[in-house]
Design a protein around this motif. Structure first.
Motif, short mmCIF file in Angstrom:
data_model
loop_
_atom_site.label_atom_id
_atom_site.label_comp_id
_atom_site.label_asym_id
_atom_site.label_seq_id
_atom_site.Cartn_x
_atom_site.Cartn_y
_atom_site.Cartn_z
N LEU A 19 0.83 -1.20 0.00
CA LEU A 19 0.00 0.00 0.00
C LEU A 19 0.86 1.25 0.00
N VAL A 20 1.90 1.27 0.82
CA VAL A 20 2.81 2.42 0.87
C VAL A 20 3.49 2.60 -0.49
N PHE A 21 3.89 1.51 -1.11
CA PHE A 21 4.50 1.58 -2.44
C PHE A 21 3.54 2.22 -3.44
N LYS A 22 2.29 1.77 -3.45
CA LYS A 22 1.30 2.30 -4.39
C LYS A 22 1.02 3.78 -4.13
N VAL A 23 0.95 4.19 -2.87
CA VAL A 23 0.72 5.60 -2.55
C VAL A 23 1.88 6.45 -3.05
N LEU A 24 3.10 5.99 -2.87
CA LEU A 24 4.26 6.72 -3.39
C LEU A 24 4.27 6.72 -4.92
N GLU A 25 3.82 5.64 -5.51
CA GLU A 25 3.76 5.56 -6.97
C GLU A 25 2.77 6.58 -7.53
#
Length: 94
Positions: A19-25
């Motif tokens: 989820l953190v990866f997707k938010v940063l993406e």
């Protein structure tokens, strides 16, 4: 054990790290506080997710110049885009 840590990928991470990866993406660079607000995860969970993402070199940490007490997190650029597989210098096409 070090070999398995190096082979770890995004698919192997817990849902919070994904989820953190997707938010940063989607949102670009954010502070831990910004990530916590966007994901609705606890600060501790965000810290753990960022540690895991940094551990496999998917996220980098920089100084947040607006407030030096905080860090700015962003996705690392894939190395494959900048290097050619056969050793030749990669060129950017316009």
């Amino acid at each position: 054990m070090a070999a398995t840590e190096q082979e770890e990928s995004l698919d192997d991470l817990p849902p919070s790290a994904k989820l953190v990866f997707k938010v940063l993406e989607y949102n670009g660079p954010l502070t831990q506080k910004g990530i916590a607000e966007e994901t609705m995860l606890s600060a501790r969970t965000v810290r753990y997710a960022l540690e895991r993402l940094e551990g496999i070199s998917l996220v980098t940490e920089d100084v947040y110049f607006a407030d030096a007490r905080q860090n700015l997190y962003q996705l690392t650029e894939p190395a494959e885009e900048f290097t050619a597989s056969d050793g030749e210098e990669a060129t950017c096409a316009d």
